[in-house]
Design an enzyme around this catalytic site. Structure first.
Site, short mmCIF file in Angstrom:
data_model
loop_
_atom_site.label_atom_id
_atom_site.label_comp_id
_atom_site.label_asym_id
_atom_site.label_seq_id
_atom_site.Cartn_x
_atom_site.Cartn_y
_atom_site.Cartn_z
N ARG A 72 -27.58 14.71 -41.62
CA ARG A 72 -26.80 15.76 -40.96
C ARG A 72 -25.59 16.11 -41.82
NH1 ARG A 72 -30.72 16.73 -38.40
NH2 ARG A 72 -31.02 16.50 -36.16
N HIS A 109 -32.31 22.77 -44.96
CA HIS A 109 -32.75 21.92 -43.84
C HIS A 109 -34.28 21.94 -43.71
CE1 HIS A 109 -31.26 20.01 -39.85
NE2 HIS A 109 -32.47 19.54 -40.16
P1 NAP Z 1 -33.87 6.52 -35.95
O1 NAP Z 1 -35.31 6.11 -35.88
O2 NAP Z 1 -33.10 6.66 -34.71
O3 NAP Z 1 -33.14 5.50 -36.94
C1 NAP Z 1 -31.77 5.52 -37.17
C2 NAP Z 1 -31.42 4.36 -38.10
O4 NAP Z 1 -30.02 4.42 -38.40
C3 NAP Z 1 -31.67 3.00 -37.48
O5 NAP Z 1 -32.18 2.11 -38.44
C4 NAP Z 1 -30.28 2.55 -37.03
O6 NAP Z 1 -30.09 1.15 -37.02
C5 NAP Z 1 -29.44 3.15 -38.14
N1 NAP Z 1 -28.04 3.30 -37.71
C6 NAP Z 1 -27.57 4.03 -36.67
N2 NAP Z 1 -26.24 3.89 -36.57
C7 NAP Z 1 -25.87 3.05 -37.57
C8 NAP Z 1 -24.63 2.51 -37.98
N3 NAP Z 1 -23.48 2.81 -37.35
N4 NAP Z 1 -24.61 1.68 -39.04
C9 NAP Z 1 -25.76 1.36 -39.68
N5 NAP Z 1 -26.98 1.84 -39.33
C10 NAP Z 1 -27.02 2.68 -38.29
O7 NAP Z 1 -33.75 7.93 -36.70
P2 NAP Z 1 -34.83 8.67 -37.63
O8 NAP Z 1 -35.94 9.21 -36.80
O9 NAP Z 1 -35.16 7.80 -38.77
O10 NAP Z 1 -33.96 9.92 -38.10
C11 NAP Z 1 -32.70 9.75 -38.74
C12 NAP Z 1 -31.96 11.06 -38.80
O11 NAP Z 1 -32.56 11.93 -39.77
C13 NAP Z 1 -31.99 11.90 -37.52
O12 NAP Z 1 -31.02 11.45 -36.59
C14 NAP Z 1 -31.69 13.29 -38.03
O13 NAP Z 1 -30.31 13.52 -38.00
C15 NAP Z 1 -32.17 13.26 -39.48
N6 NAP Z 1 -33.32 14.15 -39.72
C16 NAP Z 1 -33.21 15.11 -40.67
C17 NAP Z 1 -34.27 15.93 -40.96
C18 NAP Z 1 -34.21 16.97 -42.03
O14 NAP Z 1 -35.13 17.78 -42.15
N7 NAP Z 1 -33.18 17.00 -42.83
C19 NAP Z 1 -35.48 15.75 -40.27
C20 NAP Z 1 -35.56 14.76 -39.29
C21 NAP Z 1 -34.46 13.96 -39.01
P3 NAP Z 1 -30.89 0.23 -35.95
O15 NAP Z 1 -32.33 0.32 -36.39
O16 NAP Z 1 -30.34 -1.09 -36.14
O17 NAP Z 1 -30.65 0.86 -34.62
C1 GLV Z 2 -34.39 17.59 -37.90
O1 GLV Z 2 -33.36 17.74 -38.46
C2 GLV Z 2 -34.65 16.61 -36.90
O2 GLV Z 2 -33.70 16.02 -36.33
O3 GLV Z 2 -35.84 16.36 -36.63
#
Ligand code: NAP
Ligand code: GLV
Length: 310
Positions: free
Chosen positions: A225, A273
Site C-alpha cells: 500500500r 497497482h
Molecule cells: P495477509 O495474509 O493478511 O498477511 C499479512 C502478513 O503481514 C502476515 O504475515 C502478518 O503477520 C504480517 N504483519 C501484519 N502486521 C505486521 C506487523 N506489525 N509486523 C510484522 N508483520 C506484520 O495479507 P496478504 O494477503 O499476504 O496481503 C498483504 C497485502 O498486500 C494486503 O494487505 C494488500 O495491502 C497488499 N496487496 C497488494 C496488491 C497489489 O496489487 N499491489 C494485491 C493484493 C494485496 P502474521 O502472519 O504473524 O499475522
Molecule cells: C489489492 O490491492 C488487494 O488488496 O487485493
C-alpha cells in the site's frame, strides 16, 4: 439475499454485478447506487467504499472486500461496527504476486535499469552481478502473498529472509518475528519487498530509518500500500545513494497524479497497482462461494480480523 456492489468506476461495478448475479441465482445483486430498499441488503461487495455508504445498510451480515487488503474498508470513518469483513484471496492473486515479485527482484538483481541505459547509449557495457545465493532479499509480511513471494525467491536461489508478526517456518527462508528482530531482518538486505497489510503499526514503516538499516545501495519494492512509504524519505535516500532503485506499484493517491515526481524519477519504476489484481471472472467465483458458505454456516475461511486490521 440481496447483494449491493460498489467500486469507484461505474462500468466496473456493472461488470461485477453481472458476474455475481450469474453465480448467485436466486439472490438479487445490484449496484449500491441503485439500491431502493437499504434494509433488504444483506451483503456489500466493495472496493474503496465511500465514507458513510455502508452505514446506510442497517442489516448487513458481512462486507466483502474485492481484494486481499481490508484497509480500504476500514478507512470508512462511519463503518458499521461489528460487521464481519471477508477478504478475497485465492491462487490467481498469489500467482500474479509471485510473478510480479520475481520480475521486479530479478530486474534489480541483474541491474536491468543500468543495462537498458547502456543500450540506449549504444554502450557495450557488460554488468556482472553476484549470483542469487550471494544476494540477500527480504520480504516484509509472510501472509498469503508474502509467503508465496518468499518461496518463489528462495526457489530462484536468493538468500531469502521473511519478517512477520508471529513466528513462521518456511523452507529455504530465514524468518524473523516482531519488532525485536526487525533490525536483524533488515541488516544487510539488498532488495526489500513490502507485502504487509496497511495498519496503524505498518503505516510509514518504509522511512529514512528503515532505509538506513538496509545495505548501502539497496533496492526497494512496494507492492502493498502507498501509505507504507514515506515518499520524501525515499526521494532523499535515492539522492544520497543509500537506496539505488525503487519499484512502486501503490501510492498515497491513486491514480498517481501526473505532477508526482515519482513519474519522472530515473531511479523509480512506477506500475499502476497491477502487481496482483483480482479479475471479475476468478474473483466473482471466489466471492460467490464465500457468500454462499457464509450464508449457510455464518463463517468462511477468508474472514479478516478487523480488530488487528487485516
Ligand atoms: P495477509 O495474509 O493478511 O498477511 C499479512 C502478513 O503481514 C502476515 O504475515 C502478518 O503477520 C504480517 N504483519 C501484519 N502486521 C505486521 C506487523 N506489525 N509486523 C510484522 N508483520 C506484520 O495479507 P496478504 O494477503 O499476504 O496481503 C498483504 C497485502 O498486500 C494486503 O494487505 C494488500 O495491502 C497488499 N496487496 C497488494 C496488491 C497489489 O496489487 N499491489 C494485491 C493484493 C494485496 P502474521 O502472519 O504473524 O499475522
Ligand atoms: C489489492 O490491492 C488487494 O488488496 O487485493
Amino acid at each position: 439475499m440481496t447483494v449491493a456492489v460498489y467500486l469507484p468506476l461505474a462500468d466496473k461495478t456493472q461488470w461485477w454485478v453481472d458476474m455475481l448475479q450469474d453465480l448467485l441465482p436466486g439472490w438479487t445483486v445490484q449496484p449500491l447506487d441503485e439500491v431502493t430498499d437499504p434494509e433488504a441488503v444483506t451483503y456489500a461487495v466493495v472496493w474503496r467504499p465511500r465514507t458513510g455508504d455502508l452505514a446506510k445498510l442497517p442489516n448487513l451480515k458481512a462486507i466483502v472486500s474485492i481484494g486481499a487488503g481490508i484497509d480500504h474498508v476500514l478507512a470508512d470513518e462511519a463503518l458499521p461496527q461489528g460487521v464481519p469483513i471477508i477478504r478475497t484471496v485465492g491462487t490467481d492473486l498469489t500467482q500474479r504476486m509471485r510473478e510480479y515479485v520475481a520480475l521486479q527482484v530479478l530486474r534489480h538483481h541483474r541491474d536491468m535499469p543500468r543495462q537498458l541505459q547502456a543500450q540506449a547509449e549504444k554502450d557495450w557495457h557488460a554488468i556482472v552481478v553476484p549470483v542469487a545465493p550471494n544476494r540477500i532479499v527480504g520480504v516484509m509480511g509472510l501472509g498469503n502473498l508474502g509467503t508465496a513471494a518468499a518461496q518463489t525467491l528462495a526457489g530462484l536461489g536468493f538468500t531469502t529472509r521473511g519478517w512477520s508478526k508471529s513466528p513462521k517456518r518456511i523452507e529455504g527462508v530465514e524468518t524473523f518475528t516482531g519488532p525485536e528482530q526487525f533490525d536483524d531482518f533488515l541488516s544487510g538486505c539488498e532488495i526489500l519487498v513490502n507485502l504487509l497489510p496497511l495498519t496503524d503499526q505498518t503505516r510509514g514503516l518504509m522511512n529514512a530509518e528503515l532505509f538506513g538499516k538496509l545495505a548501502k545501495g539497496a533496492c526497494v519494492i512496494n507492492c502493498a500500500r502507498g501509505p507504507h512509504l514515506v515518499d520524501e524519505d525515499l526521494l532523499a535516500a535515492l539522492d544520497s545513494g543509500q537506496i539505488k532503485q525503487a519499484t512502486l506499484d501503490v501510492f498515497h493517491q491513486e491514480p498517481l497524479p501526473t505532477d508526482n515526481p515519482f513519474w519522472d524519477h530515473p531511479a523509480i519504476t512506477v506500475t499502476p497497482h497491477v502487481a496482483s489484481q483480482i479479475d471479475a471472472a476468478t474473483g466473482g467465483r471466489i466471492i460467490a462461494a464465500n457468500l454462499k458458505t457464509y450464508e449457510e454456516t455464518g463463517t468462511c475461511a477468508d474472514l479478516a480480523d478487523a480488530g488487528r486490521g487485516y
